[in-house]
Write a protein that holds these residues in place. Structure first.
Motif, PDB file in Angstrom:
ATOM      1  N   ALA A 204      51.294  10.026  33.566  1.00  0.00           N
ATOM      2  CA  ALA A 204      50.089   9.469  32.960  1.00  0.00           C
ATOM      3  C   ALA A 204      49.670  10.240  31.713  1.00  0.00           C
ATOM      4  O   ALA A 204      48.492  10.258  31.350  1.00  0.00           O
ATOM      5  CB  ALA A 204      48.956   9.456  33.978  1.00  0.00           C
ATOM      6  N   THR A 205      50.636  10.896  31.060  1.00  0.00           N
ATOM      7  CA  THR A 205      50.349  11.625  29.821  1.00  0.00           C
ATOM      8  C   THR A 205      51.117  10.999  28.665  1.00  0.00           C
ATOM      9  O   THR A 205      52.197  10.445  28.855  1.00  0.00           O
ATOM     10  CB  THR A 205      50.771  13.101  29.928  1.00  0.00           C
ATOM     11  OG1 THR A 205      52.203  13.190  29.953  1.00  0.00           O
ATOM     12  CG2 THR A 205      50.201  13.750  31.179  1.00  0.00           C
ATOM     13  N   TYR A 206      50.546  11.110  27.473  1.00  0.00           N
ATOM     14  CA  TYR A 206      51.261  10.726  26.260  1.00  0.00           C
ATOM     15  C   TYR A 206      51.147  11.888  25.278  1.00  0.00           C
ATOM     16  O   TYR A 206      50.072  12.484  25.114  1.00  0.00           O
ATOM     17  CB  TYR A 206      50.683   9.459  25.629  1.00  0.00           C
ATOM     18  CG  TYR A 206      51.364   9.109  24.315  1.00  0.00           C
ATOM     19  CD1 TYR A 206      52.585   8.463  24.295  1.00  0.00           C
ATOM     20  CD2 TYR A 206      50.806   9.494  23.095  1.00  0.00           C
ATOM     21  CE1 TYR A 206      53.241   8.177  23.096  1.00  0.00           C
ATOM     22  CE2 TYR A 206      51.445   9.224  21.893  1.00  0.00           C
ATOM     23  CZ  TYR A 206      52.656   8.563  21.900  1.00  0.00           C
ATOM     24  OH  TYR A 206      53.306   8.303  20.712  1.00  0.00           O
ATOM     25  N   THR A 207      52.267  12.211  24.612  1.00  0.00           N
ATOM     26  CA  THR A 207      52.324  13.320  23.665  1.00  0.00           C
ATOM     27  C   THR A 207      52.808  12.826  22.305  1.00  0.00           C
ATOM     28  O   THR A 207      53.838  12.151  22.226  1.00  0.00           O
ATOM     29  CB  THR A 207      53.282  14.423  24.175  1.00  0.00           C
ATOM     30  OG1 THR A 207      52.788  14.952  25.400  1.00  0.00           O
ATOM     31  CG2 THR A 207      53.421  15.547  23.146  1.00  0.00           C
ATOM     32  N   SER A 208      52.085  13.154  21.249  1.00  0.00           N
ATOM     33  CA  SER A 208      52.520  12.851  19.886  1.00  0.00           C
ATOM     34  C   SER A 208      53.427  13.960  19.377  1.00  0.00           C
ATOM     35  O   SER A 208      53.157  15.148  19.593  1.00  0.00           O
ATOM     36  CB  SER A 208      51.313  12.731  18.950  1.00  0.00           C
ATOM     37  OG  SER A 208      50.620  11.532  19.163  1.00  0.00           O
ATOM     38  N   LEU A 209      54.490  13.576  18.670  1.00  0.00           N
ATOM     39  CA  LEU A 209      55.389  14.542  18.046  1.00  0.00           C
ATOM     40  C   LEU A 209      55.126  14.660  16.551  1.00  0.00           C
ATOM     41  O   LEU A 209      54.787  15.727  16.046  1.00  0.00           O
ATOM     42  CB  LEU A 209      56.836  14.131  18.303  1.00  0.00           C
ATOM     43  CG  LEU A 209      57.322  14.272  19.745  1.00  0.00           C
ATOM     44  CD1 LEU A 209      58.672  13.601  19.930  1.00  0.00           C
ATOM     45  CD2 LEU A 209      57.405  15.747  20.130  1.00  0.00           C
ATOM     46  N   THR A 210      55.287  13.579  15.834  1.00  0.00           N
ATOM     47  CA  THR A 210      55.023  13.570  14.395  1.00  0.00           C
ATOM     48  C   THR A 210      54.889  12.129  13.948  1.00  0.00           C
ATOM     49  O   THR A 210      55.288  11.206  14.669  1.00  0.00           O
ATOM     50  CB  THR A 210      56.152  14.273  13.611  1.00  0.00           C
ATOM     51  OG1 THR A 210      55.802  14.373  12.225  1.00  0.00           O
ATOM     52  CG2 THR A 210      57.470  13.527  13.730  1.00  0.00           C
ATOM     53  N   GLY A 211      54.315  11.921  12.779  1.00  0.00           N
ATOM     54  CA  GLY A 211      54.114  10.562  12.297  1.00  0.00           C
ATOM     55  C   GLY A 211      54.000  10.515  10.787  1.00  0.00           C
ATOM     56  O   GLY A 211      54.237  11.499  10.087  1.00  0.00           O
ATOM     57  N   PHE A 212      53.622   9.342  10.282  1.00  0.00           N
ATOM     58  CA  PHE A 212      53.503   9.152   8.842  1.00  0.00           C
ATOM     59  C   PHE A 212      52.555   7.989   8.570  1.00  0.00           C
ATOM     60  O   PHE A 212      52.224   7.209   9.478  1.00  0.00           O
ATOM     61  CB  PHE A 212      54.867   8.822   8.224  1.00  0.00           C
ATOM     62  CG  PHE A 212      55.283   7.385   8.424  1.00  0.00           C
ATOM     63  CD1 PHE A 212      55.104   6.444   7.400  1.00  0.00           C
ATOM     64  CD2 PHE A 212      55.805   6.950   9.634  1.00  0.00           C
ATOM     65  CE1 PHE A 212      55.456   5.120   7.597  1.00  0.00           C
ATOM     66  CE2 PHE A 212      56.161   5.630   9.830  1.00  0.00           C
ATOM     67  CZ  PHE A 212      55.987   4.708   8.799  1.00  0.00           C
ATOM     68  N   PHE A 213      52.114   7.883   7.345  1.00  0.00           N
ATOM     69  CA  PHE A 213      51.444   6.674   6.878  1.00  0.00           C
ATOM     70  C   PHE A 213      51.853   6.425   5.441  1.00  0.00           C
ATOM     71  O   PHE A 213      52.198   7.352   4.711  1.00  0.00           O
ATOM     72  CB  PHE A 213      49.920   6.756   7.020  1.00  0.00           C
ATOM     73  CG  PHE A 213      49.275   7.871   6.243  1.00  0.00           C
ATOM     74  CD1 PHE A 213      48.840   7.683   4.938  1.00  0.00           C
ATOM     75  CD2 PHE A 213      49.108   9.120   6.828  1.00  0.00           C
ATOM     76  CE1 PHE A 213      48.251   8.710   4.223  1.00  0.00           C
ATOM     77  CE2 PHE A 213      48.515  10.164   6.122  1.00  0.00           C
ATOM     78  CZ  PHE A 213      48.093   9.953   4.810  1.00  0.00           C
ATOM     79  N   ASN A 214      51.848   5.174   5.047  1.00  0.00           N
ATOM     80  CA  ASN A 214      52.269   4.770   3.716  1.00  0.00           C
ATOM     81  C   ASN A 214      51.220   5.199   2.692  1.00  0.00           C
ATOM     82  O   ASN A 214      50.037   4.892   2.841  1.00  0.00           O
ATOM     83  CB  ASN A 214      52.458   3.250   3.686  1.00  0.00           C
ATOM     84  CG  ASN A 214      53.119   2.770   2.409  1.00  0.00           C
ATOM     85  OD1 ASN A 214      52.634   3.031   1.311  1.00  0.00           O
ATOM     86  ND2 ASN A 214      54.217   2.040   2.539  1.00  0.00           N
ATOM     87  N   THR A 215      51.659   5.904   1.666  1.00  0.00           N
ATOM     88  CA  THR A 215      50.729   6.402   0.639  1.00  0.00           C
ATOM     89  C   THR A 215      50.829   5.624  -0.670  1.00  0.00           C
ATOM     90  O   THR A 215      50.349   6.093  -1.704  1.00  0.00           O
ATOM     91  CB  THR A 215      50.991   7.895   0.367  1.00  0.00           C
ATOM     92  OG1 THR A 215      52.362   8.066  -0.035  1.00  0.00           O
ATOM     93  CG2 THR A 215      50.733   8.737   1.609  1.00  0.00           C
TER      94      THR A 215
END
Length: 319
Positions: A204-215
Motif C-alpha cells: 500500500a505504498t507508492y514511491t517516486s523515483l524521478t520525473g520531468f515536465f515539458n519546459t
C-alpha cells in the motif's frame, strides 16, 4: 571489483549535499553491509545477503550511513532493496541504493490543491503505464547527467507492466506484497506526454523515483507576454497522481528526499508533504508494504481527466 572513488564521489557531491558524500571502496577491502562498517571512509558494498533478518535491522539503525553501492542489477535484488526502504539510483555501472536519513511523505488528507491548478487541469489527462519510453526520454532531456543510465532503463523496461510478488531470499514464504514499477504520464489534448515520472508501488505504498515536465515556451504575443506552453503540468501530474493513489487505497506516498529550503524540491512541501526521520518512516513503511492492493491503474484502464481527479476528495467523485 575495483570501484572508482573519484567518479562515485563526483556523482554524490554533484547530486547531494557535500556532507553526505563519501569515497567508494571495493568489497574486497571491506566487509559487506550488515557484517561490518567501513568507519565512514567509503561506500559500503551491499548484496542480497545484506538484507537478511538481523543484518537489515543493523543497517536501518546505523544513522551514520545512508549510501551503499552494488554491481548486482538483478530484478530480485532491486525489488528486495525497495521492499526494505532503499531508494536506488545509479552511476556508471553501479547501483547506488540509499536508506535515507529522512523521507518526505505525503498523507493524502494533507494534499493541497489550489484553484488555479484545478482550472489548468482541464486540458490534461492522467495515465498509468501508458508510455514508458516517453517518460524515459523526457527524464533524459530534462536532467543533465541523469542517473537513469542505460542499464537502469533496461531494468525499468524489464519490470514495467509486471506485477511481481515479493519473495525474500531468507524465507521460502511468499509475501502478500506485490512490486510494480510504474510510468506515470500527463497527456495534453493531443495525447502528448508533457509531464511524467518513474516510480513503484509495494503493498500500500507508492514511491517516486524521478520525473520531468515539458519546459517548452509559448511564442511571445503582440503584448510581449510569454510563458510555459504547458503551465503547471508538473504540479498537476503530482496532484492528480496523489488523488488516484488515495482513491486506490494507498496508505501514503514516499516522495523521497525532503525539500531543502529555500529553493530545492520545495514543491513537495507545497503539495502537502512532511518530513519523517528514518525510524519513524520505517515504522510506517513496514506496516504498509505487505498490504494487498489491486494494481495501480486509472478507472477503466484508460487515461483519466486530471480535472476530475483534482475535484475529488477522500477518493470520492473519481469515475
Amino acid at each position: 571489483i575495483i570501484f572508482s572513488p573519484f567518479s562515485v564521489l563526483h556523482f554524490l557531491s554533484a547530486s547531494y549535499p557535500a556532507n553526505e558524500s563519501s569515497m567508494a571502496s571495493s568489497p574486497e577491502s571491506q566487509e559487506e553491509a550488515g557484517n561490518g562498517d567501513d568507519g565512514g571512509t567509503g561506500l559500503t558494498y551491499i548484496g542480497l545477503s545484506s538484507l537478511a533478518p538481523g543484518k537489515i535491522e543493523a543497517i536501518w539503525a546505523n544513522m551514520s550511513r545512508n549510501y551503499y553501492i552494488s554491481d548486482d542489477w538483478r530484478a530480485e535484488f532491486y525489488i528486495s532493496l525497495a521492499y526494505h526502504g532503499f531508494i536506488s539510483v545509479a552511476h556508471d555501472f553501479y547501483l547506488i541504493p540509499e536508506i535515507q536519513k529522512s523521507y518526505c511523505v505525503l498523507d493524502f488528507a494533507d494534499l493541497r490543491v489550489c484553484k488555479n491548478e484545478r482550472k489548468r487541469a482541464a486540458r490534461y489527462r492522467l495515465a498509468i503505464d501508458h508510455n514508458l519510453d516517453a517518460v524515459l526520454e523526457g527524464i533524459a532531456a530534462r536532467h543533465d547527467n541523469s542517473w537513469v543510465v542505460p542499464r537502469y532503463c533496461a531494468l525499468a523496461r524489464g519490470l514495467h507492466g509486471r506485477v511481481v510478488p515479493v519473495t525474500l531470499s531468507s524465507s521460502s514464504a511468499q509475501r502478500q506484497a506485490r512490486f510494480q514499477l510504474h510510468s506515470v504520464e500527463l497527456l495534453d489534448e493531443e495525447g502528448r506526454v508533457v509531464a511524467g515520472e518513474l516510480g513503484y508501488s509495494i503493498g500500500a505504498t507508492y514511491t517516486s523515483l524521478t520525473g520531468f515536465f515539458n519546459t517548452e515556451k509559448v511564442q511571445p504575443s503582440s503584448s510581449g507576454a510569454s510563458g510555459l506552453k504547458y503551465n503547471s503540468a508538473g504540479k498537476i501530474q503530482l496532484l492528480a497522481l496523489a488523488r488516484l493513489l488515495q482513491h486506490c487505497g494507498y496508505s501514503f506516498w514516499n516522495l523521497g528526499h525532503p525539500p531543502r529550503p529555500p529553493s530545492s524540491m520545495m514543491y513537495k512541501a507545497e503539495i502537502g508533504g512532511h518530513v519523517l526521520p528514518r525510524q519513524a518512516f520505517l515504522e510506517r513503511w513496514v506496516a504498509a508494504r505487505d498490504l494487498a492492493l489491486a494494481p495501480l491503474k486509472c478507472a477503466g484502464g484508460t487515461p483519466e481527466p486530471a480535472a476530475a481527479l483534482l475535484r475529488a476528495k477522500d477518493g470520492a467523485g473519481v469515475a
